[in-house]
Scaffold this motif. Structure first.
Motif, PDB file in Angstrom:
ATOM      1  N   TYR A  33       0.870  -1.172   0.000  1.00 27.85           N
ATOM      2  CA  TYR A  33       0.000   0.000   0.000  1.00 27.85           C
ATOM      3  C   TYR A  33       0.910   1.226   0.000  1.00 27.85           C
ATOM      4  CZ  TYR A  33      -3.961   3.052   0.996  1.00 27.85           C
ATOM      5  OH  TYR A  33      -4.934   4.030   0.919  1.00 27.85           O
ATOM      6  N   ARG A  34       1.227   1.684  -1.181  1.00 29.91           N
ATOM      7  CA  ARG A  34       2.189   2.759  -1.454  1.00 29.91           C
ATOM      8  C   ARG A  34       3.632   2.330  -1.197  1.00 29.91           C
ATOM      9  NH1 ARG A  34      -2.249   5.779   0.700  1.00 29.91           N
ATOM     10  NH2 ARG A  34      -3.103   7.137  -0.900  1.00 29.91           N
ATOM     11  N   THR A  79      -1.097   7.904   5.361  1.00 29.56           N
ATOM     12  CA  THR A  79      -0.504   6.891   4.475  1.00 29.56           C
ATOM     13  C   THR A  79      -0.895   5.475   4.871  1.00 29.56           C
ATOM     14  OG1 THR A  79       1.493   6.923   5.831  1.00 29.56           O
ATOM     15  CG2 THR A  79       1.478   8.310   3.841  1.00 29.56           C
ATOM     16  N   GLN A 105      -8.194  10.783  -2.424  1.00 31.59           N
ATOM     17  CA  GLN A 105      -8.050  10.006  -3.659  1.00 31.59           C
ATOM     18  C   GLN A 105      -9.394   9.871  -4.362  1.00 31.59           C
ATOM     19  OE1 GLN A 105      -6.210   6.176  -3.100  1.00 31.59           O
ATOM     20  NE2 GLN A 105      -6.667   5.508  -5.185  1.00 31.59           N
ATOM     21  N   HIS A 147      -6.055   8.336 -12.251  1.00 33.82           N
ATOM     22  CA  HIS A 147      -6.181   9.056 -10.989  1.00 33.82           C
ATOM     23  C   HIS A 147      -6.735  10.443 -11.333  1.00 33.82           C
ATOM     24  CE1 HIS A 147      -4.261   6.201  -8.384  1.00 33.82           C
ATOM     25  NE2 HIS A 147      -3.045   6.337  -8.880  1.00 33.82           N
ATOM     26  N   ILE A 205      -3.953   4.460 -14.770  1.00 30.59           N
ATOM     27  CA  ILE A 205      -3.930   3.388 -13.785  1.00 30.59           C
ATOM     28  C   ILE A 205      -4.603   2.137 -14.329  1.00 30.59           C
ATOM     29  CG2 ILE A 205      -3.799   4.884 -11.760  1.00 30.59           C
ATOM     30  CD1 ILE A 205      -6.831   4.571 -11.417  1.00 30.59           C
ATOM     31  N   ARG A 238       4.130   1.167 -12.030  1.00 29.08           N
ATOM     32  CA  ARG A 238       4.556   1.122 -10.637  1.00 29.08           C
ATOM     33  C   ARG A 238       3.426   0.560  -9.771  1.00 29.08           C
ATOM     34  NH1 ARG A 238       3.026   5.293  -7.798  1.00 29.08           N
ATOM     35  NH2 ARG A 238       2.932   6.578  -9.658  1.00 29.08           N
ATOM     36  N   GLU A 291       1.126   0.207  -6.803  1.00 30.29           N
ATOM     37  CA  GLU A 291       0.660   1.090  -5.736  1.00 30.29           C
ATOM     38  C   GLU A 291      -0.014   0.312  -4.606  1.00 30.29           C
ATOM     39  OE1 GLU A 291      -0.209   5.363  -7.676  1.00 30.29           O
ATOM     40  OE2 GLU A 291      -1.854   3.933  -7.890  1.00 30.29           O
TER      41      GLU A 291
END
Length: 182
Positions: free
Chosen positions: A46-47, A89, A118, A137, A143, A170, A172
């Protein structure tokens, strides 16, 4: 909460929820109905990579809006472990609304997490054995969100975003979910 508040809350829940898919959505187009119910999840990413840490969450899916949409709530950490000092976060308490679009022959997907701000828009379809949702996003970053390794009682969910180089995807988020038993 007084009796009037209970009636209003129940009235809202009754107006929102639906017992099943709407009859005008073909069974072949029902790519999300199998998710209906309660799930526990392990948070792998998660990130950041959380593989070494034990992070958990919960997910709830239900038919809404006369059975023309599937709505969910993704919660991390689970409600019983949440506290006021939770870092943004580490905090996920968002909802996804997946609405069938007959003209598009696909599902319009909107995710919102009010805590983090978000907001994502995607189009969801079945691709082979996976459910693939492609969109952006709020800032325009492309995404892809995928449900894979799907069984009746489990799935893997990943979310990737296109890096600024325009080539590299990447990771996420990655969650492994199990259907909750009564």
């Amino acid at each position: 909460m007084n009796m009037l508040d209970n009636d209003l809350e129940r009235g809202f829940q009754d107006a929102l929820s639906a017992p099943a898919r709407a009859a005008d959505i073909d069974a072949a187009d029902d790519v999300y109905g199998w998710l209906i119910g309660s799930w526990d999840m392990d948070v792998v990413h998660y990130r950041v990579d959380l593989g070494a840490e034990r992070r958990r969450g919960e997910i709830y899916f239900g038919w809404v809006l006369e059975g023309r949409a599937v709505q969910d709530v993704w919660i991390m950490p689970p409600r019983g472990e949440r506290h006021a000092g939770l870092a943004v976060t580490d905090d996920m308490y968002g909802t996804t609304l997946r609405v069938w679009d007959a003209a598009l022959r696909a599902w319009r997907v909107t995710y919102i997490n009010p805590r983090t701000g978000q907001r994502d828009e995607l189009i969801g379809r079945r691709v082979g054995d996976a459910l693939v949702q492609i969109g952006t996003h709020a800032d325009g970053t492309p995404i892809r969100w995928n449900f894979t390794d799907i069984t009746r009682d489990a799935f893997r969910w990943t979310g990737v975003a296109l890096a600024q180089d325009g080539v590299t995807w990447r990771l996420e988020a990655e969650f492994h979910a199990r259907r909750r038993r009564a």
